[in-house]
Design a protein around this motif. Structure first.
Motif, short mmCIF file in Angstrom:
data_model
loop_
_atom_site.label_atom_id
_atom_site.label_comp_id
_atom_site.label_asym_id
_atom_site.label_seq_id
_atom_site.Cartn_x
_atom_site.Cartn_y
_atom_site.Cartn_z
N ALA A 193 -3.21 0.45 -3.82
CA ALA A 193 -2.67 -0.90 -3.73
C ALA A 193 -1.50 -1.05 -4.71
N THR A 194 -0.46 -1.75 -4.27
CA THR A 194 0.70 -2.01 -5.11
C THR A 194 1.02 -3.51 -5.06
N ASP A 195 2.02 -3.89 -5.83
CA ASP A 195 2.43 -5.30 -5.85
C ASP A 195 3.83 -5.38 -6.44
N GLU B 105 -5.10 6.12 -1.04
CA GLU B 105 -4.44 4.89 -0.61
C GLU B 105 -4.47 3.94 -1.80
N ARG C 18 0.52 5.47 0.23
CA ARG C 18 -0.36 6.61 0.48
C ARG C 18 0.18 7.83 -0.26
N TYR D 238 0.90 1.47 -11.08
CA TYR D 238 -0.29 1.18 -10.27
C TYR D 238 -1.24 2.38 -10.18
N ASN E 102 -7.40 0.60 -8.18
CA ASN E 102 -7.21 1.80 -7.35
C ASN E 102 -8.15 2.93 -7.75
N LEU F 212 0.85 -1.19 0.00
CA LEU F 212 0.00 0.00 0.00
C LEU F 212 0.88 1.24 0.00
#
Length: 202
Positions: free
Chosen positions: A31-33, A29, A20, A69, A101, A18
């Motif tokens: 989401a990432t990966d 906020e 911010r 992202y 997102n 995550l």
């Protein structure tokens, strides 16, 4: 084969995270990966662009080239809810995250697509990008030239690049203004060039 953030299908094991994004009047906020660009933090180049580049026009089609992202695309969409933000990337994992997102942030004006998607308009009101400099100098120059050629008359592009990596790829034959610099990065403003407007879109 080495797995890059610009690979169409990253093979890196999933590692959800995550990030911010905190800016004046914007809090997201995201989401990432693993397998996408800078999954652990908002990188300083993107931060410079979001801090210093102007908001997109209130309406029209704008582009985030190499969206990852989605930090740039989502901020543009929040700042100009009447504009359509085209978030373009070759990385399928990045596009999935960007779409997720945008949906989670309530931003229906974000469109996450691959570069060859025919729905991307042939002319763009503006471009905001932290481009994928790691693809190599020649490939980067070709990529930027193709998309800059899609700027509509009066359109502007805002590109961030390292001082010693990628900045000159946006400066070959285009009217460029250096708007800001910080932490080894430059924010470049690239203007519409009439003689380049006839370039065939990618």
């Amino acid at each position: 084969m080495t797995d890059h953030y610009f690979s169409p299908r990253p093979q890196a094991p999933h590692r959800p995270g995550l990030v911010r994004v905190v800016l004046p009047h914007v809090y997201l906020e995201l989401a990432t990966d693993a397998g996408v660009f800078s999954p652990g933090r908002l990188d300083p180049g993107t931060r410079l662009l979001l801090d210093e580049a102007p908001a997109p026009p209130p309406t029209g089609d704008v582009l985030d080239l190499g969206c990852g992202y989605g930090p740039i695309a989502c901020v543009l969409a929040r700042r100009s809810p009447g504009a359509t933000v085209w978030a373009v990337d070759v990385n399928e994992r990045a596009l999935e995250l960007c779409a997720r997102n945008a949906a989670a942030a309530g931003l229906p004006n974000v469109r996450c697509v691959t570069p060859d998607d025919p729905s991307v308009p042939p002319r763009l009101a503006g471009i905001w990008s932290n481009p994928p400099v790691r693809i190599g100098k020649a490939a980067l120059h070709e990529l930027l030239s193709a998309w800059l050629g899609r700027l509509a008359p009066g359109g502007q592009a805002y590109l961030v690049a390292g001082r010693n990596l990628g900045a000159d790829s946006a400066e070959q034959g285009w009217p460029v203004t250096r708007r800001a610099a910080r932490s080894g990065y430059r924010l470049l403003q690239v203007g519409f060039l009439p003689e380049q407007a006839a370039v065939t879109p990618p």
